[in-house]
Design a protein around this motif. Structure first.
Motif, PDB file in Angstrom:
ATOM      1  N   LEU A 133      -5.430  -3.155  -1.143  1.00 27.68           N
ATOM      2  CA  LEU A 133      -4.134  -3.846  -1.239  1.00 27.68           C
ATOM      3  C   LEU A 133      -4.240  -5.262  -1.915  1.00 27.68           C
ATOM      4  O   LEU A 133      -3.206  -5.567  -2.868  1.00 27.68           O
ATOM      5  N   ILE A 134      -5.164  -5.925  -1.255  1.00 28.78           N
ATOM      6  CA  ILE A 134      -5.548  -7.105  -1.949  1.00 28.78           C
ATOM      7  C   ILE A 134      -5.954  -7.274  -3.393  1.00 28.78           C
ATOM      8  O   ILE A 134      -5.151  -8.007  -4.225  1.00 28.78           O
ATOM      9  N   GLY A 135      -6.865  -6.352  -3.876  1.00 28.17           N
ATOM     10  CA  GLY A 135      -7.014  -6.104  -5.379  1.00 28.17           C
ATOM     11  C   GLY A 135      -5.908  -5.912  -6.303  1.00 28.17           C
ATOM     12  O   GLY A 135      -5.586  -6.227  -7.243  1.00 28.17           O
TER      13      GLY A 135
ATOM     14  N   PHE B 198       2.797 -11.499  -2.925  1.00 20.50           N
ATOM     15  CA  PHE B 198       3.444 -11.545  -1.423  1.00 20.50           C
ATOM     16  C   PHE B 198       2.788 -10.437  -0.630  1.00 20.50           C
ATOM     17  O   PHE B 198       2.858 -10.623   0.404  1.00 20.50           O
ATOM     18  N   LEU B 199       2.315  -9.469  -1.386  1.00 15.31           N
ATOM     19  CA  LEU B 199       1.711  -8.340  -0.602  1.00 15.31           C
ATOM     20  C   LEU B 199       0.245  -8.787   0.203  1.00 15.31           C
ATOM     21  O   LEU B 199       0.348  -8.231   1.146  1.00 15.31           O
TER      22      LEU B 199
ATOM     23  N   ALA C 235      -0.486  -7.873   4.044  1.00  8.15           N
ATOM     24  CA  ALA C 235      -1.556  -6.973   4.181  1.00  8.15           C
ATOM     25  C   ALA C 235      -2.636  -7.430   5.255  1.00  8.15           C
ATOM     26  O   ALA C 235      -3.118  -6.757   6.083  1.00  8.15           O
ATOM     27  N   ILE C 236      -2.979  -8.544   5.040  1.00  9.78           N
ATOM     28  CA  ILE C 236      -3.946  -9.408   5.971  1.00  9.78           C
ATOM     29  C   ILE C 236      -3.488  -9.408   7.342  1.00  9.78           C
ATOM     30  O   ILE C 236      -4.217  -8.781   8.208  1.00  9.78           O
TER      31      ILE C 236
END
Length: 94
Positions: free
Chosen positions: A20-22, A31-32, A36-37
């Protein structure tokens, strides 16, 4: 829950958060990352509370702690390398 099940869930959660970070870096939805973290941390901590207790001696605990610390260092290094690769890819495409 057995420890192996917790480990598998932790790896799957970490993989999902990393992807999701990538993806958010690649698409520009930064903003995601903020969602996610913490969500990944909450999921891992919730699963950790349901682990059956394991009795072990101090030496085994120390060895596992050392191994976990080294594994975490390696994953962080790979994560940083991947993040830099993704950022350079985004910069070169613009």
């Amino acid at each position: 829950m057995k420890y192996l099940t917790f480990f598998i869930l932790s790896v799957l959660t970490a993989s999902l958060v990393a992807s999701l970070i990538g993806w958010s870096i690649a698409t520009g939805y930064l903003f995601l990352i903020l969602i996610a973290i913490p969500l990944g941390i909450i999921i891992i901590l919730a699963c950790r509370q349901h682990i059956d207790t394991i009795v072990m001696d101090d030496r085994t605990r120390e060895i596992r702690s050392f191994a976990a610390h080294r594994a975490l260092e390696i994953w962080v290094i790979f994560g940083v390398i991947e993040a830099v690769a993704q950022i350079t890819k985004i910069i070169n495409n613009k």
